[in-house]
Motif scaffolding. Sequence first.
Motif, PDB file in Angstrom:
ATOM      1  N   ALA A 117       9.382   0.652   1.089  1.00 48.08           N
ATOM      2  CA  ALA A 117       8.606   1.953   1.443  1.00 48.08           C
ATOM      3  C   ALA A 117       9.190   3.103   0.661  1.00 48.08           C
ATOM      4  O   ALA A 117       8.030   3.925   0.278  1.00 48.08           O
ATOM      5  CB  ALA A 117       9.084   2.345   2.902  1.00 48.08           C
ATOM      6  N   SER A 118      10.204   3.181   0.236  1.00 51.32           N
ATOM      7  CA  SER A 118      10.808   4.115  -0.772  1.00 51.32           C
ATOM      8  C   SER A 118      10.109   4.217  -1.999  1.00 51.32           C
ATOM      9  O   SER A 118       9.574   5.209  -2.559  1.00 51.32           O
ATOM     10  CB  SER A 118      12.105   4.003  -1.064  1.00 51.32           C
ATOM     11  N   ALA A 119       9.813   2.882  -2.425  1.00 46.09           N
ATOM     12  CA  ALA A 119       9.162   2.812  -3.729  1.00 46.09           C
ATOM     13  C   ALA A 119       7.565   3.112  -3.646  1.00 46.09           C
ATOM     14  O   ALA A 119       7.277   3.843  -4.711  1.00 46.09           O
ATOM     15  CB  ALA A 119       9.192   1.433  -4.342  1.00 46.09           C
ATOM     16  N   HIS A 137      14.058 -10.256  -2.305  1.00 41.91           N
ATOM     17  CA  HIS A 137      14.434 -10.049  -1.104  1.00 41.91           C
ATOM     18  C   HIS A 137      14.833  -8.568  -0.877  1.00 41.91           C
ATOM     19  O   HIS A 137      15.815  -8.235  -0.060  1.00 41.91           O
ATOM     20  CB  HIS A 137      15.746 -10.955  -0.686  1.00 41.91           C
ATOM     21  N   ASP A 138      13.706  -7.391  -1.698  1.00 40.06           N
ATOM     22  CA  ASP A 138      14.177  -6.149  -1.300  1.00 40.06           C
ATOM     23  C   ASP A 138      14.117  -5.795   0.255  1.00 40.06           C
ATOM     24  O   ASP A 138      13.391  -6.703   0.902  1.00 40.06           O
ATOM     25  CB  ASP A 138      12.997  -5.558  -2.141  1.00 40.06           C
ATOM     26  N   LEU A 160       4.250   2.256   6.739  1.00 41.67           N
ATOM     27  CA  LEU A 160       3.889   1.203   5.992  1.00 41.67           C
ATOM     28  C   LEU A 160       3.568  -0.020   7.163  1.00 41.67           C
ATOM     29  O   LEU A 160       2.605  -0.626   6.774  1.00 41.67           O
ATOM     30  CB  LEU A 160       5.144   0.929   5.090  1.00 41.67           C
ATOM     31  N   SER A 161       4.484  -0.002   7.940  1.00 49.42           N
ATOM     32  CA  SER A 161       4.410  -1.115   8.720  1.00 49.42           C
ATOM     33  C   SER A 161       2.928  -1.039   9.597  1.00 49.42           C
ATOM     34  O   SER A 161       2.195  -1.822   9.784  1.00 49.42           O
ATOM     35  CB  SER A 161       5.450  -1.559   9.592  1.00 49.42           C
ATOM     36  N   ARG A 213      -1.068  -1.646  -2.605  1.00 46.13           N
ATOM     37  CA  ARG A 213       0.109  -1.528  -3.722  1.00 46.13           C
ATOM     38  C   ARG A 213       1.194  -2.265  -3.088  1.00 46.13           C
ATOM     39  O   ARG A 213       1.990  -2.798  -3.558  1.00 46.13           O
ATOM     40  CB  ARG A 213       0.371   0.105  -3.820  1.00 46.13           C
ATOM     41  N   PHE A 214       1.434  -2.063  -1.735  1.00 47.82           N
ATOM     42  CA  PHE A 214       2.424  -2.693  -1.173  1.00 47.82           C
ATOM     43  C   PHE A 214       2.234  -4.442  -1.409  1.00 47.82           C
ATOM     44  O   PHE A 214       3.370  -5.246  -1.578  1.00 47.82           O
ATOM     45  CB  PHE A 214       2.639  -2.679   0.463  1.00 47.82           C
TER      46      PHE A 214
END
Length: 291
Positions: free
Chosen positions: A212-214, A205-206, A222-223, A193-194
């Motif tokens: 991560a929040s989305a 450029h989010d 996430l990383s 999804r990421f």
Amino acid sequence: MPGRSVPAYWLYGERLTDRFPDALHIEPIMARSSLHGWTIQPHLHHDLFQFFLVTEGGGRTRVDGREHLLTPGSVLLLPPSTIHEFAFLDDTNGFVASAAATSLKRLFGNEPEARALLGSAAVLHVPVGSGEFAGLSATMRLAMSEFAANLPVREFSLAAYADLIASWFVRAMRGARAIAEPARDARAELVRRFVERVEARFRQHDALTDYASALGASVPHLSRSCRELLGHSAARVIQDRLMIEARRDLVYTAMSISQISFRLGFSDPAYFSRFFAKRAGLSPSDYRVKA
């Protein structure tokens, strides 16, 4: 050369309206390349995954602005919308298999990490005579025989071969990215999804915290998931996607550095130039000259 318009084909030289109806199209490399003087001009395919295996000869390919040497044992993964071109040596041969994403929905549904692993173009090499080379070569040869025949349940069989060929590349990409152990489905789904969200929003450029929040995850998780599945950080995923687009624009368009900068969401062309140079080892203008 800058300024060229890059055409989109269904298969090379065929209009997008000439879609083949099969779950898998597979042909020898020489079948199409020999008709074009062994030179395939820059082009892309909007909806196709393409899988190449070079068995004889070689040459050079440029994939999204990066040049690669081809020799026997070279394998190429080209996801949809990848700009690519070839300068083959005469009498080069091997296989090129093409499958639409819809043909791989069973694979993607059962293996969530597969879409992420197949989402980036790659040029790899497997030693001729190795088990990996023999396995892929045999699968492609059998798939080509099935494609050429008109036997019962042909479409079902071609779909199965599409899954087998794509699965070989999923395993190759996992190995190339040093993924030692299988990922949990939840972690693989997060990375998938990421990657999809980056594809849709990289020009905005989010911040990584926004991504991560989305996705309902913490930045460290996430990383960490990206490192374990893709071999690099979540921030690197975003940067690499910007670099792919920058290389495409520098090689295949006549846009100025400033125009490219603004198109990619950078507010300052000088910052874009520093961003590019840090990752490519060349300024954008030098990269364009050498490409």
